[in-house]
Scaffold this motif. Sequence first.
Motif: not given
Length: 149
Positions: A47, A3, A27, A29
Amino acid sequence: MEQSELQQLVEDISSKYFNRPFVHEARFNNRLKTTGGRYLLGSHDLEFNPKQLEVNGMDAFVGIIKHELCHYHLHLLGRGYRHRDQDFKQLLKRVGGSRYCQVIPGQRRQEQVKYNYLCKKCGQLYPRKRKVDTRKYGCGKCRGKLILK
Protein backbone atom coordinates in the motif's frame (compact mmCIF):
# COMPACT_ATOMS: atom_id res chain seq x y z
CA MET A 1 -1.95 7.87 -11.36
CA GLU A 2 -4.52 5.08 -11.45
CA GLN A 3 -4.35 1.78 -9.57
CA SER A 4 -3.55 -0.14 -12.77
CA GLU A 5 -0.66 2.26 -13.53
CA LEU A 6 0.65 1.83 -9.97
CA GLN A 7 0.47 -1.96 -10.30
CA GLN A 8 2.39 -1.86 -13.59
CA LEU A 9 5.02 0.52 -12.15
CA VAL A 10 5.62 -1.75 -9.13
CA GLU A 11 5.87 -4.83 -11.37
CA ASP A 12 8.37 -3.05 -13.66
CA ILE A 13 10.55 -1.86 -10.76
CA SER A 14 10.46 -5.34 -9.22
CA SER A 15 11.66 -7.05 -12.39
CA LYS A 16 14.23 -4.35 -13.25
CA TYR A 17 15.91 -3.89 -9.84
CA PHE A 18 15.20 -7.18 -8.05
CA ASN A 19 15.08 -9.63 -11.01
CA ARG A 20 12.01 -11.16 -9.37
CA PRO A 21 8.31 -10.83 -10.25
CA PHE A 22 5.82 -8.97 -8.09
CA VAL A 23 2.73 -11.20 -8.13
CA HIS A 24 0.53 -9.55 -5.50
CA GLU A 25 -1.51 -6.35 -5.39
CA ALA A 26 -0.19 -2.79 -5.16
CA ARG A 27 -2.68 -0.08 -4.26
CA PHE A 28 -3.04 3.44 -2.96
CA ASN A 29 -4.29 3.93 0.59
CA ASN A 30 -5.49 7.46 1.42
CA ARG A 31 -5.57 6.67 5.13
CA LEU A 32 -1.76 6.48 5.37
CA LYS A 33 -0.59 9.72 6.98
CA THR A 34 2.84 9.31 8.54
CA THR A 35 4.35 6.74 6.19
CA GLY A 36 5.08 6.51 2.49
CA GLY A 37 3.96 2.92 2.12
CA ARG A 38 3.61 -0.39 3.87
CA TYR A 39 4.07 -4.08 3.22
CA LEU A 40 1.24 -6.28 4.52
CA LEU A 41 2.72 -9.49 5.92
CA GLY A 42 -0.49 -11.52 5.76
CA SER A 43 -1.54 -10.84 2.18
CA HIS A 44 1.86 -9.76 0.77
CA ASP A 45 0.21 -6.68 -0.76
CA LEU A 46 1.79 -3.23 -0.88
CA GLU A 47 0.00 0.00 0.00
CA PHE A 48 1.24 3.47 -0.84
CA ASN A 49 0.42 6.98 0.30
CA PRO A 50 -0.77 8.92 -2.79
CA LYS A 51 0.20 12.24 -1.14
CA GLN A 52 3.87 11.24 -1.39
CA LEU A 53 3.57 11.11 -5.17
CA GLU A 54 1.64 14.40 -5.38
CA VAL A 55 3.89 16.39 -3.03
CA ASN A 56 7.38 14.90 -3.53
CA GLY A 57 7.28 13.70 -7.14
CA MET A 58 8.03 10.50 -9.01
CA ASP A 59 11.70 10.10 -7.95
CA ALA A 60 10.84 10.06 -4.24
CA PHE A 61 7.88 7.75 -4.92
CA VAL A 62 10.08 5.25 -6.79
CA GLY A 63 12.40 5.23 -3.75
CA ILE A 64 9.42 4.35 -1.55
CA ILE A 65 8.38 1.57 -3.93
CA LYS A 66 11.90 0.10 -3.82
CA HIS A 67 11.82 0.26 -0.02
CA GLU A 68 8.55 -1.67 0.19
CA LEU A 69 9.72 -4.18 -2.43
CA CYS A 70 12.77 -4.89 -0.26
CA HIS A 71 10.41 -5.89 2.56
CA TYR A 72 8.33 -7.94 0.11
CA HIS A 73 11.10 -9.95 -1.56
CA LEU A 74 13.13 -10.58 1.60
CA HIS A 75 10.05 -11.80 3.49
CA LEU A 76 9.10 -14.18 0.69
CA LEU A 77 12.69 -15.48 0.58
CA GLY A 78 12.67 -16.07 4.35
CA ARG A 79 15.45 -13.58 5.03
CA GLY A 80 15.66 -10.54 7.31
CA TYR A 81 12.97 -8.14 6.07
CA ARG A 82 12.79 -5.74 9.05
CA HIS A 83 14.43 -2.31 9.09
CA ARG A 84 17.04 -3.42 11.63
CA ASP A 85 18.11 -6.54 9.68
CA GLN A 86 21.39 -6.51 7.78
CA ASP A 87 19.84 -8.23 4.75
CA PHE A 88 17.30 -5.41 4.46
CA LYS A 89 19.90 -2.65 4.81
CA GLN A 90 22.18 -4.21 2.20
CA LEU A 91 19.43 -4.81 -0.37
CA LEU A 92 17.99 -1.32 0.13
CA LYS A 93 21.42 0.20 -0.48
CA ARG A 94 22.04 -2.01 -3.54
CA VAL A 95 18.76 -1.08 -5.29
CA GLY A 96 18.88 2.59 -4.24
CA GLY A 97 15.67 2.69 -2.23
CA SER A 98 14.91 5.43 0.26
CA ARG A 99 15.48 4.75 3.94
CA TYR A 100 12.92 7.34 5.05
CA CYS A 101 10.15 9.21 3.24
CA GLN A 102 9.85 12.97 3.36
CA VAL A 103 7.39 14.54 5.78
CA ILE A 104 4.32 16.02 4.12
CA PRO A 105 3.51 19.43 5.62
CA GLY A 106 0.32 19.40 7.66
CA GLN A 107 0.09 15.59 7.90
CA ARG A 108 1.60 15.15 11.36
CA ARG A 109 0.07 16.72 14.42
CA GLN A 110 2.31 18.70 16.71
CA GLU A 111 2.49 17.01 20.09
CA GLN A 112 1.65 19.42 22.89
CA VAL A 113 3.60 19.41 26.15
CA LYS A 114 1.04 19.88 28.90
CA TYR A 115 3.08 19.12 32.01
CA ASN A 116 6.60 20.16 33.03
CA TYR A 117 8.13 18.32 35.98
CA LEU A 118 11.23 19.57 37.75
CA CYS A 119 13.55 17.62 40.01
CA LYS A 120 13.98 19.33 43.40
CA LYS A 121 17.45 17.88 43.86
CA CYS A 122 19.29 18.31 40.51
CA GLY A 123 16.98 20.61 38.54
CA GLN A 124 16.39 18.18 35.65
CA LEU A 125 13.33 19.17 33.58
CA TYR A 126 10.89 16.53 32.30
CA PRO A 127 8.33 17.77 29.73
CA ARG A 128 5.40 15.34 29.46
CA LYS A 129 2.16 15.02 27.50
CA ARG A 130 0.54 13.00 30.28
CA LYS A 131 0.35 13.50 34.01
CA VAL A 132 2.92 11.63 36.12
CA ASP A 133 2.27 10.23 39.59
CA THR A 134 5.00 12.06 41.53
CA ARG A 135 4.48 9.80 44.58
CA LYS A 136 5.40 6.78 42.48
CA TYR A 137 8.02 8.18 40.06
CA GLY A 138 11.16 10.21 40.70
CA CYS A 139 14.09 11.72 38.84
CA GLY A 140 15.91 9.33 36.52
CA LYS A 141 19.27 11.01 37.12
CA CYS A 142 19.47 11.41 40.88
CA ARG A 143 16.28 9.77 42.23
CA GLY A 144 15.14 13.13 43.60
CA LYS A 145 11.51 14.17 44.10
CA LEU A 146 9.62 15.60 41.09
CA ILE A 147 7.40 18.64 41.34
CA LEU A 148 4.92 19.97 38.79
CA LYS A 149 6.21 23.29 37.49
